[in-house]
Scaffold this motif. Sequence first.
Motif, mmCIF file in Angstrom:
data_model
loop_
_atom_site.group_PDB
_atom_site.id
_atom_site.type_symbol
_atom_site.label_atom_id
_atom_site.label_comp_id
_atom_site.label_asym_id
_atom_site.label_seq_id
_atom_site.Cartn_x
_atom_site.Cartn_y
_atom_site.Cartn_z
ATOM 1 N N ILE A 35 0.806 -1.109 -0.084
ATOM 2 C CA ILE A 35 0.128 0.129 -0.055
ATOM 3 C C ILE A 35 0.888 1.276 0.016
ATOM 4 C CG2 ILE A 35 -1.575 1.338 1.417
ATOM 5 C CD1 ILE A 35 -2.663 -1.264 2.460
ATOM 6 N N THR A 36 0.513 2.323 -0.932
ATOM 7 C CA THR A 36 1.314 3.555 -0.741
ATOM 8 C C THR A 36 0.434 4.379 0.074
ATOM 9 O OG1 THR A 36 2.001 3.286 -3.073
ATOM 10 C CG2 THR A 36 2.108 5.483 -2.275
ATOM 11 N N TRP A 37 0.915 4.866 0.979
ATOM 12 C CA TRP A 37 0.063 5.583 2.220
ATOM 13 C C TRP A 37 0.147 6.917 1.776
ATOM 14 C CZ3 TRP A 37 -2.537 2.455 5.363
ATOM 15 C CH2 TRP A 37 -2.088 1.226 5.551
ATOM 16 N N SER A 38 0.535 7.472 0.989
ATOM 17 C CA SER A 38 0.645 9.036 0.339
ATOM 18 C C SER A 38 -0.471 9.340 -0.505
ATOM 19 C CB SER A 38 2.002 9.430 -0.188
ATOM 20 O OG SER A 38 2.270 8.719 -1.312
ATOM 21 N N THR A 39 -1.388 8.195 -1.048
ATOM 22 C CA THR A 39 -2.118 8.306 -1.966
ATOM 23 C C THR A 39 -3.659 8.647 -1.190
ATOM 24 O OG1 THR A 39 -2.915 6.099 -2.380
ATOM 25 C CG2 THR A 39 -1.211 6.907 -3.991
ATOM 26 N N GLU A 40 -4.496 9.049 -2.021
ATOM 27 C CA GLU A 40 -5.790 9.353 -1.478
ATOM 28 C C GLU A 40 -6.455 7.977 -0.758
ATOM 29 O OE1 GLU A 40 -10.288 10.741 -2.931
ATOM 30 O OE2 GLU A 40 -8.427 11.889 -3.691
ATOM 31 N N LYS A 41 -6.204 6.757 -1.706
ATOM 32 C CA LYS A 41 -6.785 5.601 -1.179
ATOM 33 C C LYS A 41 -6.113 5.181 0.160
ATOM 34 C CE LYS A 41 -7.783 0.905 -2.660
ATOM 35 N NZ LYS A 41 -7.560 0.061 -4.173
ATOM 36 N N GLY A 42 -4.588 5.388 -0.150
ATOM 37 C CA GLY A 42 -3.650 4.902 0.990
ATOM 38 C C GLY A 42 -4.084 5.639 2.466
ATOM 39 N N GLN A 43 -4.618 6.904 2.298
ATOM 40 C CA GLN A 43 -5.012 8.014 3.298
ATOM 41 C C GLN A 43 -6.200 7.518 4.163
ATOM 42 O OE1 GLN A 43 -3.428 10.505 5.244
ATOM 43 N NE2 GLN A 43 -1.552 9.765 3.575
ATOM 44 N N ALA A 44 -6.951 7.038 3.341
ATOM 45 C CA ALA A 44 -8.590 6.555 3.722
ATOM 46 C C ALA A 44 -8.037 5.344 4.201
ATOM 47 C CB ALA A 44 -9.266 6.305 2.642
ATOM 48 N N ALA A 45 -7.282 4.431 3.772
ATOM 49 C CA ALA A 45 -7.061 3.094 4.469
ATOM 50 C C ALA A 45 -6.118 3.171 5.786
ATOM 51 C CB ALA A 45 -6.120 2.320 3.679
ATOM 52 N N LEU A 46 -5.423 4.317 5.725
ATOM 53 C CA LEU A 46 -4.684 4.814 7.192
ATOM 54 C C LEU A 46 -5.705 4.991 8.337
ATOM 55 C CD1 LEU A 46 -1.908 5.109 8.338
ATOM 56 C CD2 LEU A 46 -2.087 7.567 7.720
ATOM 57 N N LYS A 47 -6.813 5.554 8.090
ATOM 58 C CA LYS A 47 -7.824 5.938 9.197
ATOM 59 C C LYS A 47 -8.266 4.613 9.661
ATOM 60 C CE LYS A 47 -8.835 10.321 7.270
ATOM 61 N NZ LYS A 47 -9.833 11.196 6.362
ATOM 62 N N ARG A 48 -8.488 3.600 8.803
ATOM 63 C CA ARG A 48 -9.030 2.173 9.260
ATOM 64 C C ARG A 48 -7.943 1.333 9.977
ATOM 65 N NH1 ARG A 48 -11.145 2.735 4.242
ATOM 66 N NH2 ARG A 48 -10.008 0.850 3.474
ATOM 67 N N THR A 49 -6.693 1.504 9.377
ATOM 68 C CA THR A 49 -5.786 0.632 10.121
ATOM 69 C C THR A 49 -5.260 1.025 11.478
ATOM 70 O OG1 THR A 49 -4.967 0.854 7.593
ATOM 71 C CG2 THR A 49 -3.293 -0.209 9.192
ATOM 72 N N THR A 50 -4.978 -0.169 12.216
ATOM 73 C CA THR A 50 -4.601 -0.049 13.426
ATOM 74 C C THR A 50 -3.356 0.066 13.685
ATOM 75 O OG1 THR A 50 -4.325 -2.482 13.573
ATOM 76 C CG2 THR A 50 -6.639 -1.664 14.279
ATOM 77 N N PRO A 51 -2.652 0.618 14.585
ATOM 78 C CA PRO A 51 -1.221 0.768 14.973
ATOM 79 C C PRO A 51 -0.425 -0.462 14.758
ATOM 80 C CG PRO A 51 -2.160 2.322 16.268
ATOM 81 C CD PRO A 51 -3.216 1.245 15.543
ATOM 82 N N ASP A 52 -1.141 -1.746 15.331
ATOM 83 C CA ASP A 52 -0.507 -2.957 15.169
ATOM 84 C C ASP A 52 0.122 -3.346 13.706
ATOM 85 O OD1 ASP A 52 -1.629 -2.929 17.712
ATOM 86 O OD2 ASP A 52 -3.278 -4.307 17.087
#
Length: 157
Positions: A35-52
């Motif tokens: 996953i590329t976290w800098s993209t718009e899709k990545g940013q949306a996934a980042l909100k749902r991703t736990t720190p684990d």
Amino acid sequence: MEDRPDAKKAKLDFVETTMVKKRMTFCLLKEAFGITWSTEKGQAALKRTTPDYFLLRVLLKFRTEKGRDPALQACVEDAETLLQTRRGVLASLGVGADLIPDNFTSCCFSEMASVCAVVGGVLGQEIVKVKKILVSPWGGTPCGASSPRLPARPPHQ
């Protein structure tokens, strides 16, 4: 005629049970790591991703570099290495360093003996349950006091 009370009718409450089948799909580990976290899709996934998830990435990097898990015997050195690894992993993923707190290293040093004891106990209970089920059909006691006598296998032809 005598007055008799009417026969009491049993009140039956029928409870309807509905089974809902759900199907969950999970992505492959390779996709999760890509996953590329800098993209718009990545940013949306980042909100749902736990720190684990990010902690897992740090621990995997540590294991890759050191060839072992963090050890209690080298707690001070491994804690410093874990902090450096965390900075590097989070920076390479392009996410903020605040996803994993600085005190995360205190959770990375543990012995597996207690976990193995609990898992072994649960596994033992399951084996006893299966043994009880297998023993009854062949004349053993339901409590599993005797070992099952399996029928002889026919010879291979």
